[in-house]
Design a protein around this motif. Structure first.
Motif, PDB file in Angstrom:
ATOM      1  N   ASP A  93       0.823  -1.217   0.000  1.00  0.00           N
ATOM      2  CA  ASP A  93       0.000   0.000   0.000  1.00  0.00           C
ATOM      3  C   ASP A  93       0.859   1.270   0.000  1.00  0.00           C
TER       4      ASP A  93
ATOM      5  N   ARG B  15       2.189   2.206  -3.643  1.00  0.00           N
ATOM      6  CA  ARG B  15       1.287   2.524  -4.755  1.00  0.00           C
ATOM      7  C   ARG B  15       1.578   3.912  -5.317  1.00  0.00           C
TER       8      ARG B  15
ATOM      9  N   ALA C 179      -1.258  -0.382 -10.317  1.00  0.00           N
ATOM     10  CA  ALA C 179      -1.368   0.598  -9.235  1.00  0.00           C
ATOM     11  C   ALA C 179      -0.071   1.374  -9.046  1.00  0.00           C
TER      12      ALA C 179
ATOM     13  N   LEU D 247      -0.444  -5.405  -9.083  1.00  0.00           N
ATOM     14  CA  LEU D 247       0.024  -4.140  -8.536  1.00  0.00           C
ATOM     15  C   LEU D 247       0.687  -3.265  -9.594  1.00  0.00           C
TER      16      LEU D 247
END
Length: 288
Positions: free
Chosen positions: A87, A90, A139, A136
């Motif tokens: 997270d 990102r 992202a 990912l």
């Protein structure tokens, strides 16, 4: 580059941490609370079962995250850990590398990175985690997956088990089938690939860490017996007996025959393995 490594104290993780350090990168080790003084590196505390602690460890000064942790065995726990570690990455374009393994492919004959997954039970949910990691890329994370073959070197890994089995049985030991072959990689070559993937791999890519695509397990067992100082005719360990001693999932993995290529990393990342062959390493190298 400051690289956060999860699992830096393990067999593979210690080699990877050493390689990054040797090339001038700074290693930050994620350790469990109470283990801060044991790694030899700058540390951050966290637990894979505590997502908040993982997110807190990935501070803005961290340039890359390498996950070498042993899977928990719980898909939800592992998925939450991946989300927590990534997270903070990102939208940054920073690399995140997840360590999987070739057992996700099941029985194979010449498989490359494009082959579909067909995992055996011991890694049953790992393809789901791989897909989570690869997604990912959308992202803004330079996420990649490395699938090592059977790792050897530094007197560790599964080949060390072959040495122990040879010593116990006073002969080379093969689980279930003498025709089985394994793809292999030396631990130092594998560590070098981790560095190359962190430094240059495109987002959303899978890399097979394979130096020998198909090594005879019978040859490995014979070399392991030499390392153990024993001889004799090979012993074929019935699968049922191996399952009782080692657990069914792991015994099944040892009986899995796989031929897998690892040409992509050589061609696209300039990976140039230098380590000894698996049989030479066992018979006359680090396992003696």
């Amino acid at each position: 580059m400051r690289v956060l490594i999860i699992g830096a104290g393990g067999y593979l993780g210690s080699a990877v941490a050493e390689r990054f350090t040797g090339l001038g990168h700074e290693v930050v080790a994620l350790v469990r609370p109470g283990k801060e003084g044991e790694s030899g590196f700058e540390t951050r505390t966290g637990d894979l079962a505590d997502p908040a602690s993982l997110t807190a460890a990935v501070t803005p000064d961290i340039d890359a995250v390498v996950n070498l942790a042993t899977p928990s065995g719980d898909a939800d726990v592992d998925a939450a850990a991946i989300a927590a570690l990534t997270d903070p990455l990102r939208g940054t374009g920073k690399p995140f590398v997840y360590t999987s393994g070739v057992w996700v492919l099941g029985a194979t004959d010449g498989a490359d990175e494009s082959a579909p997954t067909n995992p055996i039970p011991i890694v049953g949910y790992r393809p789901v985690i791989e897909r989570q990691v690869l997604a990912l890329a959308d992202a803004g994370v330079r996420a990649a997956v490395i699938r090592p073959g059977i790792v050897h070197g530094r007197n560790g890994g599964i080949p060390a088990l072959l040495v122990d089995l040879a010593r116990k049985h006073n002969a080379p030991v093969v689980v279930a089938d003498s025709t089985v072959v394994w793809p292999t990689v030396h631990v130092d070559d594998l560590a070098d690939l981790f560095v190359k993937v962190v430094e240059a791999a495109p987002a959303g890519t899978i890399w097979h860490a394979i130096t020998e695509p198909a090594v005879s397990v019978l040859d490995l067992a014979t070399a392991a017996a030499q390392a153990a100082g024993v001889s004799g005719d090979p012993v074929i360990w019935p699968l049922a007996e191996a399952e009782a001693a080692l657990g069914a999932p792991f015994a099944e993995a040892l009986a899995l025959s796989q031929s897998i290529t690892g040409k992509g990393a050589r061609a696209d990342l300039g990976w140039n393995p230098q380590g000894p062959s698996a049989t030479a390493d066992l018979s006359a190298g680090s396992y003696r």
